[in-house]
Design an enzyme around this catalytic site. Structure first.
Site, PDB file in Angstrom:
ATOM      1  N   HIS A 167     -13.450   2.209  -0.769  1.00 35.65           N
ATOM      2  CA  HIS A 167     -13.475   1.082   0.185  1.00 35.65           C
ATOM      3  C   HIS A 167     -14.050  -0.184  -0.461  1.00 35.65           C
ATOM      4  CE1 HIS A 167     -14.028   4.318   3.515  1.00 35.65           C
ATOM      5  NE2 HIS A 167     -12.759   3.971   3.488  1.00 35.65           N
ATOM      6  N   ARG A 206      -2.513  -2.159  -3.454  1.00 36.98           N
ATOM      7  CA  ARG A 206      -3.781  -1.489  -3.193  1.00 36.98           C
ATOM      8  C   ARG A 206      -3.788  -0.162  -3.966  1.00 36.98           C
ATOM      9  NH1 ARG A 206      -5.630   2.612   1.308  1.00 36.98           N
ATOM     10  NH2 ARG A 206      -7.789   2.701   0.652  1.00 36.98           N
ATOM     11  N   ARG A 258     -13.619  14.616   7.487  1.00 34.44           N
ATOM     12  CA  ARG A 258     -14.289  14.961   6.223  1.00 34.44           C
ATOM     13  C   ARG A 258     -15.766  15.235   6.460  1.00 34.44           C
ATOM     14  NH1 ARG A 258     -12.242   9.750   2.986  1.00 34.44           N
ATOM     15  NH2 ARG A 258     -10.648   9.465   4.565  1.00 34.44           N
ATOM     16  N   GLU A 266      -8.935  -6.163   4.084  1.00 35.73           N
ATOM     17  CA  GLU A 266      -8.652  -5.747   2.710  1.00 35.73           C
ATOM     18  C   GLU A 266      -7.378  -6.393   2.171  1.00 35.73           C
ATOM     19  OE1 GLU A 266      -9.421  -1.949   4.559  1.00 35.73           O
ATOM     20  OE2 GLU A 266     -10.084  -1.191   2.614  1.00 35.73           O
ATOM     21  N   ASN A 304       0.878  -1.171   0.000  1.00 37.26           N
ATOM     22  CA  ASN A 304       0.000   0.000   0.000  1.00 37.26           C
ATOM     23  C   ASN A 304       0.921   1.229   0.000  1.00 37.26           C
ATOM     24  OD1 ASN A 304      -1.852   1.993   0.435  1.00 37.26           O
ATOM     25  ND2 ASN A 304      -2.842   1.017   2.192  1.00 37.26           N
TER      26      ASN A 304
END
Ligand code: ADP
Length: 404
Positions: free
Chosen positions: A179, A90, A240, A386, A7
């Site tokens: 996601h 990823r 956010r 993930e 990642n």
């Protein structure tokens, strides 16, 4: 197969080495401060951790250091680089170009280059990670797994925004969703637990972490999701804002004299839990402050739960019914009060939480049923994974390639 899951961020490279046959994480770690100075924090299973400050001028050097560490006789877990059979990356944004995981070749890299415009903060670092691995591990096949891919099944009416159509045609302005790897994993696990054919299942997956998104998965395919053109859309998050009246944007810009870049920074970094509570972006701090009577922390949490509830209602309507709700990620897995408030009062939809089960989830957390025995809709906590999805996709694609 030994698969290295990578990642890559702008100055960091997180990794895990999986043995996909044994479903085992052999090692994990992170190369940090790439391009600044450089540090590796590494841990192989059953071995002492390794921390070292080493110069990492770029991702290629960082990758060489991590390969050297993985093969180190004292701290490593494989005897030679040959044992790393594939790399899975990823990737945050695949734009409209990728609807499933792919093997890296020149054409794939060119398409990923086109995503720079859509996700400038992520795509550049991802490309540096890919090139870094190509240089440090020549000949090792690499696979890209996209956060957006699972959402590519949305129908037009779910992904087109009602701005002028030329914005979609010229700039690819549309809902993408994020996601996806997590939503795919937990919905797949949930389908296995439901007593009906996969194509008849209707599931809402709530990935609630620092960033949060909610997805409607009908018959194993996404029909709608709360994040949009960017990961700013949807429910309120750590920092956010989620969905707001778009007219607020030019209004605040004018009042505060913000440039577009400053406004973007404001909406991404200064809003959500942090902005509403004025205390923290972290749900644990918000819960603690709320329990001590802090009004705005309580407001931040109520706001999130109210939004989740509205998504549950609207996605149940969009799917024509509902079989299960899944909670996952940092908040979804660890915060009973959020699961309780988000599902409270939804008995009329057949949604009934078992409060006792919800408040007494065993640790370490594994898949847990949280709905009451007489609840028509199952409520589950399913820890997301993930990295496992990335490792398995990579192993599958590379095995198929080797057979061909
Ligand atoms: P990210 O989106 O960065 O992957 P996570 O999924 O780790 O984030 O979620 C981070 C959020 O989850 C934070 O708000 C944090 O408070 C919450 N969280 C994470 N772990 C725990 C825990 N063990 N107990 C309570 N809350 C947690």
């Amino acid at each position: 197969m030994n698969v290295l899951v990578v990642n890559a961020g702008s100055s960091s490279l997180k990794y895990q080495l999986f043995d996909t046959e044994k479903n085992l994480v052999k090692a994990k770690g992170v190369c940090e401060r790439i391009g600044i100075d450089g540090k590796i924090v590494h841990k192989s299973a059953d071995k002492e951790a390794y921390v070292a400050e080493l110069p990492m001028p770029n991702h290629s050097v960082a990758t060489s250091i991590l390969v050297k560490t993985l093969t180190d006789p004292v701290y490593g877990c494989v005897s030679s680089m040959k044992e790393i059979e594939a790399v899975g990356h990823r990737i945050v944004h695949g734009g409209p170009y990728f609807s499933k995981s792919v093997l890296v070749d020149d054409e794939v890299i060119s398409k990923l280059e086109l995503c720079r415009d859509l996700a400038p903060l992520h795509t550049g670092p991802h490309l540096m990670g890919i090139h870094g691995c190509l240089e440090a591990m020549p000949g090792v096949p690499q696979v890209l797994v996209f956060d957006t891919a699972f959402h590519q099944t949305m129908p037009e009416e779910a992904y087109i925004y009602p701005v002028s159509y030329d914005m979609y045609e010229k700039y690819h302005v549309r809902r993408y969703g994020f996601h996806g790897t997590s939503h795919r994993y937990v919905s797949g696990e949930m389908i296995k637990l439901l007593d009906k054919p996969a194509e008849e299942t209707r599931i809402i997956t709530c990935h609630l972490g620092n960033g949060s998104s909610i997805t409607a998965v009908k018959g194993g395919r996404v029909i709608d999701t709360s994040m949009g053109f960017t990961p700013l859309d949807g429910v309120t998050m750590g920092t956010r804002c989620g969905s707001i009246d778009p007219a607020i944007v030019p209004f605040i810009m004018e009042k505060e004299g913000y440039t577009p870049a400053q406004m973007n920074e404001y909406l991404n970094k200064k809003c959500g839990f942090l902005g509403v509570s004025g205390i923290s972006s972290d749900c644990r701090d918000i819960c603690e402050a709320m329990n001590k009577g802090d009004r705005r922390s309580s407001l931040a949490l109520r706001l999130l739960c109210y939004e989740i509830k509205k998504y549950i209602g609207s996605y149940a309507a969009a799917m024509g019914g509902l079989d299960a709700i899944v909670f996952t990620a940092g908040i979804g897995e660890n915060t009973p009060i959020v699961r309780e408030m988000a599902t409270d009062g939804l008995e009329f939809l057949g949604i009934k939480l078992d409060k006792d089960a919800n408040n007494n989830v065993k640790r370490p957390i594994t898949t847990t049923c949280l709905s009451a025995p007489d609840s028509k809709v199952k409520i589950y906590l399913i820890p997301t994974n993930e990295e496992l999805v990335i490792a398995n996709d990579t192993a599958e694609i590379v095995s198929a390639m080797k057979k061909a």
